[in-house]
Design an enzyme around this catalytic site. Structure first.
Site, short mmCIF file in Angstrom:
data_model
loop_
_atom_site.label_atom_id
_atom_site.label_comp_id
_atom_site.label_asym_id
_atom_site.label_seq_id
_atom_site.Cartn_x
_atom_site.Cartn_y
_atom_site.Cartn_z
CB ALA A 88 36.08 39.27 39.17
CG ASN B 147 38.41 32.93 48.31
OD1 ASN B 147 37.21 32.75 48.49
ND2 ASN B 147 39.28 31.94 48.24
NE ARG C 69 52.53 36.40 51.06
CZ ARG C 69 52.97 36.68 52.28
NH1 ARG C 69 54.26 36.62 52.57
NH2 ARG C 69 52.12 37.03 53.22
CG ASN D 182 50.35 32.71 40.51
OD1 ASN D 182 49.50 32.01 39.96
ND2 ASN D 182 50.34 32.94 41.81
NE ARG E 117 48.20 40.73 57.16
CZ ARG E 117 48.37 39.96 56.10
NH1 ARG E 117 49.59 39.79 55.59
NH2 ARG E 117 47.35 39.37 55.53
CG HIS F 146 53.63 40.60 50.38
ND1 HIS F 146 53.17 40.91 51.63
CD2 HIS F 146 52.70 39.75 49.85
CE1 HIS F 146 52.03 40.30 51.86
NE2 HIS F 146 51.73 39.57 50.80
N1 LIG Z 1 49.69 40.63 47.63
C1 LIG Z 1 48.91 40.32 48.65
O1 LIG Z 1 49.01 40.95 49.71
C2 LIG Z 1 47.91 39.24 48.50
C3 LIG Z 1 47.97 38.42 47.41
N2 LIG Z 1 47.09 37.40 47.26
C4 LIG Z 1 47.24 36.58 46.05
O2 LIG Z 1 46.15 36.85 45.18
C5 LIG Z 1 45.92 35.69 44.34
C6 LIG Z 1 44.46 35.30 44.41
O3 LIG Z 1 44.13 34.83 45.70
P1 LIG Z 1 42.67 34.23 46.02
O4 LIG Z 1 41.63 35.15 45.51
O5 LIG Z 1 42.66 33.83 47.43
O6 LIG Z 1 42.69 32.93 45.11
P2 LIG Z 1 41.43 32.16 44.44
O7 LIG Z 1 41.88 30.80 44.07
O8 LIG Z 1 40.23 32.31 45.29
O9 LIG Z 1 41.17 33.02 43.10
C7 LIG Z 1 42.09 32.98 42.06
C8 LIG Z 1 41.48 33.62 40.85
O10 LIG Z 1 42.43 33.53 39.79
C9 LIG Z 1 41.82 32.91 38.66
N3 LIG Z 1 42.81 32.10 37.95
C10 LIG Z 1 43.46 31.00 38.39
N4 LIG Z 1 44.24 30.50 37.41
C11 LIG Z 1 44.09 31.31 36.33
C12 LIG Z 1 44.60 31.32 35.02
N5 LIG Z 1 45.44 30.37 34.58
N6 LIG Z 1 44.24 32.33 34.18
C13 LIG Z 1 43.37 33.28 34.59
N7 LIG Z 1 42.83 33.31 35.83
C14 LIG Z 1 43.18 32.34 36.68
C15 LIG Z 1 40.71 32.04 39.23
O11 LIG Z 1 39.73 31.80 38.24
C16 LIG Z 1 40.21 32.93 40.36
O12 LIG Z 1 39.32 33.91 39.86
C17 LIG Z 1 46.89 34.61 44.86
O13 LIG Z 1 48.05 34.59 44.08
C18 LIG Z 1 47.19 35.10 46.27
O14 LIG Z 1 48.41 34.58 46.76
C19 LIG Z 1 46.08 37.18 48.13
C20 LIG Z 1 45.96 37.99 49.24
C21 LIG Z 1 46.87 39.08 49.52
O1 LIG Z 2 49.77 35.10 52.63
C1 LIG Z 2 49.27 34.94 51.50
O2 LIG Z 2 49.55 34.01 50.72
C2 LIG Z 2 48.31 36.00 51.04
C3 LIG Z 2 49.00 37.28 51.26
O3 LIG Z 2 49.94 37.61 50.57
C4 LIG Z 2 48.71 38.02 52.48
O4 LIG Z 2 47.59 37.96 53.01
O5 LIG Z 2 49.62 38.70 52.95
#
Ligand SMILES: NC(=O)C1=CN([C@@H]2O[C@H](COP(=O)(O)OP(=O)(O)OC[C@H]3O[C@@H](n4cnc5c(N)ncnc54)[C@H](O)[C@@H]3O)[C@@H](O)[C@H]2O)C=CC1
Ligand SMILES: O=C([O-])CC(=O)C(=O)O
Length: 317
Positions: free
Chosen positions: A9, A12, A91, A98, A154, A178
């Site tokens: 949380a 971003n 990704r 992850n 999209r 994805h």
């Molecule tokens: N599936 C989708 O369509 C999308 C997926 N994502 C994914 O969501 C994830 C988060 O993206 P953002 O919020 O932009 O990243 P961010 O870096 O802003 O936030 C990441 C969060 O994960 C936590 N975190 C990081 N390492 C950790 C660990 N070892 N243990 C516990 N918590 C940990 C951080 O403290 C932070 O709260 C990324 O993997 C990103 O690629 C993002 C946008 C769309």
């Molecule tokens: O592109 C990324 O890494 C974040 C994501 O999955 C998306 O916005 O589709």
């Protein structure tokens, strides 16, 4: 009480999802979970969100924690914890790093929140869904990922703009990874209820350019502004609303399929699924020739990345 927990949380996507999910009328309690050391930030998020609740008239009990154990009794747990990609990364480059986070998280949730629906956002989302399914031990209907729902949105937006119609007139789906091997289903795309392929203007549609724009959308947004936030945040809220409202909508999410799509299965990947309070149920489906070929390729790729990650996880544990 209807409780939603957001893991990651302080990130971003997690922070914005807290805002969008708080607008869902069924939610009575929301828990924000971050890592130890982030207490001040979490407290600040709660205060800031509470101000927005007051301005908007939202009545959600908000709390924060640095312990996953507090997620117990959640109806839905949204996992955005993990590293995001940087410009130039795929990704799938995030898979092992992850997966270590998701495996541990899923084990704890499986033990302490056995009735929750666990919703994965962390990338690569199809692989993370498989990792969560294995390590949580929860039934597959309780585990799903954002999958190709955002990609489908999209594409919907690009089609609506091209045909100059309201987005609500467009229904379309992208299935598969994805990621680069995603597959658009033109056979399931309609405008105003009419199959897009039956419109005389379909032949002029720049379909390849549109799909390329969807494939590279996340990358382009990350290059320009650092992270994708508003699209994922709203998409997350749509899915949580569908679950808590028991809406039975069919949305395209990453889910475990046995053999529902042309006999292809044993993988977690983006497919149309009926979603309600009990979880996520892939819809058996037949596709057109080129779509089957594309989907098979996508499944092959995701199976291979998933198998590699599972093996490395086993070695590392
Ligand atoms: N599936 C989708 O369509 C999308 C997926 N994502 C994914 O969501 C994830 C988060 O993206 P953002 O919020 O932009 O990243 P961010 O870096 O802003 O936030 C990441 C969060 O994960 C936590 N975190 C990081 N390492 C950790 C660990 N070892 N243990 C516990 N918590 C940990 C951080 O403290 C932070 O709260 C990324 O993997 C990103 O690629 C993002 C946008 C769309
Ligand atoms: O592109 C990324 O890494 C974040 C994501 O999955 C998306 O916005 O589709």
């Amino acid at each position: 009480m209807t409780k939603v927990t957001i893991l990651g949380a302080t990130g971003n996507v997690g922070a914005f999802a807290a805002h969008t999910v708080s607008e869902i009328p069924y939610v009575s309690d929301m828990l924000l979970v971050g890592r130890p050391g982030r207490e001040d930030f979490l407290a600040g998020c709660c205060r800031d969100l509470s101000d927005s609740f007051a301005a908007r008239g939202t009545d959600v009990r908000l709390s924060y924690s640095t312990s996953l154990l507090d997620a117990k009794d959640s109806d839905v747990i949204i996992c955005t914890a993990g590293v995001p990609r940087r410009p130039g990364q795929d990704r799938n480059d995030l898979a092992f790093e992850n997966a270590k986070i998701i495996a541990g998280t899923a084990e704890t949730i499986g033990r302490t929140s056995p009735d929750a629906i666990l919703f994965l956002v962390t990338n690569p989302v199809d692989v993370m869904t498989a990792v969560a399914l294995k390590y949580s031990g929860l039934p597959s209907r309780q585990i799903f990922g954002l999958g190709t729902h955002l990609d489908s949105m999209r594409l919907k937006s690009l089609i609506a703009r091209y045909f100059r119609v309201h987005v609500s007139e467009v229904h379309t789906r992208i299935i598969g990874e994805h990621g680069d091997s995603m597959v658009p289903l033109w056979s399931a795309t309609t405008i105003g209820g009419i199959r897009i392929t039956n419109l005389p203007t379909f032949s002029g549609l720049p379909a390849q350019e549109m799909i390329e724009a969807v494939r590279t959308s996340g990358e382009a947004i990350i290059r320009d502004k650092g992270s994708t936030v508003y699209g994922p945040g709203e998409a997350i809220a749509t899915l949580v609303r569908t679950i808590l409202g028991d809406e039975n909508r069919i949305l395209t999410v990453s889910s475990y399929i046995k053999s529902e799509i042309h006999g292809i299965g044993d993988v977690c990947i983006g497919v149309p699924a009926r979603i309600n309070r009990d979880g996520v149920f892939p819809v058996p489906l037949s596709l057109e020739g080129s779509e089957v070929a594309g989907f098979s390729e996508s499944v092959k790729k995701i199976r291979s990345v998933t198998a590699d990650v599972m093996e490395r996880l086993e070695e590392a544990r």
